[in-house]
Design an enzyme around this catalytic site. Sequence first.
Site, mmCIF file in Angstrom:
data_model
loop_
_atom_site.group_PDB
_atom_site.id
_atom_site.type_symbol
_atom_site.label_atom_id
_atom_site.label_comp_id
_atom_site.label_asym_id
_atom_site.label_seq_id
_atom_site.Cartn_x
_atom_site.Cartn_y
_atom_site.Cartn_z
ATOM 1 N NE ARG A 64 -5.388 3.109 5.210
ATOM 2 C CZ ARG A 64 -6.300 2.954 4.258
ATOM 3 N NH1 ARG A 64 -5.956 2.503 3.068
ATOM 4 N NH2 ARG A 64 -7.567 3.244 4.503
ATOM 5 C CD GLU A 95 2.524 -8.692 -4.187
ATOM 6 O OE1 GLU A 95 1.413 -8.137 -4.161
ATOM 7 O OE2 GLU A 95 2.734 -9.763 -4.814
ATOM 8 C CG PHE A 123 0.161 -9.021 -0.649
ATOM 9 C CD1 PHE A 123 -0.398 -10.282 -0.543
ATOM 10 C CD2 PHE A 123 -0.689 -7.951 -0.911
ATOM 11 C CE1 PHE A 123 -1.760 -10.492 -0.712
ATOM 12 C CE2 PHE A 123 -2.052 -8.150 -1.079
ATOM 13 C CZ PHE A 123 -2.588 -9.420 -0.981
ATOM 14 C CG HIS A 131 -4.074 -2.443 4.349
ATOM 15 N ND1 HIS A 131 -3.335 -1.388 3.857
ATOM 16 C CD2 HIS A 131 -5.365 -2.182 4.050
ATOM 17 C CE1 HIS A 131 -4.146 -0.520 3.266
ATOM 18 N NE2 HIS A 131 -5.383 -0.972 3.385
ATOM 19 C CG ASP A 165 -9.567 -6.278 2.726
ATOM 20 O OD1 ASP A 165 -10.665 -6.020 2.189
ATOM 21 O OD2 ASP A 165 -8.564 -5.559 2.599
ATOM 22 N NE ARG A 189 -9.525 -0.778 5.290
ATOM 23 C CZ ARG A 189 -10.410 -1.629 4.791
ATOM 24 N NH1 ARG A 189 -10.288 -2.921 5.031
ATOM 25 N NH2 ARG A 189 -11.408 -1.192 4.050
#
Length: 311
Positions: free
Chosen positions: A9, A57, A82, A108, A116, A166
């Site tokens: 990322r 989104e 998303f 991610h 998460d 990530r």
Amino acid sequence: MLGDKIATRDSYGNALVELGKAHDNIVVLDADLAEATKTIKFREVFPDRHIDCGIAEANMTGIAAGMSTSGFVPFMSSFAMFAAGRAYEQVRNSIGYPHLNVKIGATHAGISVGEDGATHQCNEDIALMRTIPGMVVINPCDDVEARAAVKAAYEYVGPCYLRFGRLALPVINDEETYKFEIGKGVELKKGKDITIIATGLCVSEALDAAKLLADDGIDAQVINIHTIKPIDEDIIVAAAKTTGRLFTVEEHSVIGGLGSAVAEVLSEKCPARLTRIGIQDVFGESGPAKELIHKYKLDAEGIYEQIKTAM
């Protein structure tokens, strides 16, 4: 530098800045996650070309689609859950169906999102995106490959899905000699007994697993498939003819991802024994990324154990 660790990322954010300096038609859209997706790096240099669409989104997808018809090359960015999940219908109908020149930077991805938890650990995005007609799907394995992939996506005219992680990953490619080509796999290690075909985070782990197998007298070929679609059929068929025993490894569900794509090639072009290593039709869970990778047997030790068991 080789051996250093950097999250892809971060590579994405850095590549966008470099492209932004060279091309003034690049715009970057984000959905209230610029610090996490690292598009904040682009915003700091080109604030007038960065649009924060908020937690919307689907709307961001429509904005990106519209901008692409006006001469811009939009990179729309969010978490994979998303970008591929929540906005799937809009990606399919507003970007895929008219085959627009939009790039989707999905960060991610996979269980390495860590704490998460299952709701944010998207292990289905490759499957979703590769079913959209004309969509290119890229999953780079390190910093060098990720930055090259972003550049290649810009140069390609059409929709691209770029998958980033990530967790910081070791750099295994030499920037001076590495060449990225959409749709072309890379042989990282020759071998005569078995073939390990890996993608993304699992590539460096597959190389380490090959070392463990070598200690047991098993000579493993290792192939990096950075482009899941279009997939490199030639390198897969050649591997099947050479070793006849293949293993795919991915930080993604074994349903619909790299394993499925390779199985499709083998069944039509060169039938061979295949074992798919990945997320086995289960959801993830909350926990430190490295511990999750170990639990789900996607580290070198887990890959080695699964190969030995299958053999």
